[in-house]
Scaffold this active site. Sequence first.
Site, short mmCIF file in Angstrom:
data_model
loop_
_atom_site.label_atom_id
_atom_site.label_comp_id
_atom_site.label_asym_id
_atom_site.label_seq_id
_atom_site.Cartn_x
_atom_site.Cartn_y
_atom_site.Cartn_z
N GLU A 170 0.80 -1.23 0.00
CA GLU A 170 0.00 0.00 0.00
C GLU A 170 0.84 1.28 0.00
OE1 GLU A 170 -2.91 0.01 3.10
OE2 GLU A 170 -3.85 -1.84 2.47
N GLU A 355 -5.29 -8.64 1.34
CA GLU A 355 -5.88 -8.29 2.65
C GLU A 355 -7.37 -8.06 2.46
OE1 GLU A 355 -4.24 -4.99 4.89
OE2 GLU A 355 -2.20 -5.58 4.32
C1 BGC Z 1 -2.78 -2.34 6.18
C2 BGC Z 1 -2.73 -3.10 7.49
C3 BGC Z 1 -3.78 -2.55 8.43
C4 BGC Z 1 -5.14 -2.76 7.80
C5 BGC Z 1 -6.30 -2.30 8.65
C6 BGC Z 1 -4.17 -2.07 5.69
O1 BGC Z 1 -4.20 -0.77 5.18
O2 BGC Z 1 -1.98 -2.95 5.21
O3 BGC Z 1 -1.44 -2.99 8.01
O4 BGC Z 1 -3.71 -3.12 9.69
O5 BGC Z 1 -5.20 -2.06 6.59
O6 BGC Z 1 -6.26 -0.92 8.85
#
Ligand code: BGC
Length: 456
Positions: A170, A355
Amino acid sequence: MAAGERLIEFPHNFLWGAATSSYQIEGSPLADGAGPSIWHRFSHTPDRVHDGETGDVACDHYRRYADDVALMRRLGINAYRFSISWSRVMPRGRGATNPAGVDFYDRLVDALLANGIEPLVTLYHWDLPAALDDLGGWLNPEVAQWFAEYAAVMFRKLDDRVKLWTTLNEPWVSTDAGYLHGVHAPGHRSPFEAPIASHRLLLAHAEAVRTYRAEGRHRIGLVVNLEPKYAASDDAEDLAATVRADAYMNRQYLDPVFLGRYPEELAEVFGEAWPRWPADDLVLIRQPIDFIGVNYYTRSVTRFDPRAWPLRVAPVPQKRATHTETGWEVWAPGLTRVLTWVKERYGNPPVYVTENGAAFFDPPSLDGDRVADPLRVDYLRKHLAAVHAAIAGGVDVRGYFVWSLLDNFEWSAGYSKRFGIVHVDFETQTRTPKDSAGFYADVIASNGRVLSDKPS
Ligand code: BGC
């Protein structure tokens, strides 16, 4: 099958993963010769993180990694995305490596493989060595070389066993939160710095990919966070504002990497702060990559707001929707939308959802050790179905990584937001799989079939 029933099944060899990052879970940030990172420094600066919390202990994963790998195996997870702490491996960010730091990741990879879990390595998840920040961090023209040097050390050590690499996590958050709004390390707030940091991140990504082609034998990609933007009305100013927001968040990194140019809206957003980059840089940035990692959490409905600096765009709260503890609207169709958009805009590259997940308050249970988290189960069910819909529409999605394996250090929010499918008691370090972990285990065991519609 009954009429109207929809059978869900994921592709053969689909990766069912969980994700974490170094500073958020490891703890022991200075152990065994490691150097401090910008997040170590930032969290130890007063008033930067909720309740003054730090990653000093976090999930103590540095010492408990073998138990955490065993836990993943019990859940049936067959892939694990983790990040490497650059300053654990190179305490000053360049030059000498720290053998004990390298050895930690070496042992982690071996433990994963011994348990049938495919590693997906992120080289940079926001924890720049503090020694490099002292030299200007992501603003220094040499940072791309430093990153490539560090990446080469890890490629040489792990590429015999690691088949999936990503350069940056990101980059949008690194610059927007770290250099434009100052809410993440290193805490700067400058419209002049943000585009420079973005550009250096892209060059660092490209130099690492180039190095990988010389040193590595497998596959490498980039992880971006995508958030579809929906205009709040058909008003011309709202529509234009929404296009700006989309350019800034969704196209700022992928357009240079895939198309060799920045979205033209960025010059308008940053005005005199937007640099004219050498054409050669854009040629370098356009290194072919093997896949995209997509992080997806929510959407945003947007409208024109002349006071919202610097984009002149404001989000419009969706009052009737469900929101997570971080205030993000639960909007699963957006995941199908971004995956389909990636396919159409960038020529159907292989994609991993690197993610996806939600923070919800997990109430204490009267039922022994059980952590009932029905909202997270519902979130995962809807988003996994949205991934399947994208695959059914022809998107080449190869895997899904839930964020996160463990409750962990949620950056400026400290430990106040829990994203884990496994509950962590930060006093005792006890891990308790939540109901969502059981649900995910069932999804994995059935290769997604449990998501199929039941006949009513
Ligand atoms: C990030 C994580 C973060 C998650 C929740 C993502 O932007 O890669 O490190 O914990 O979002 O905020």
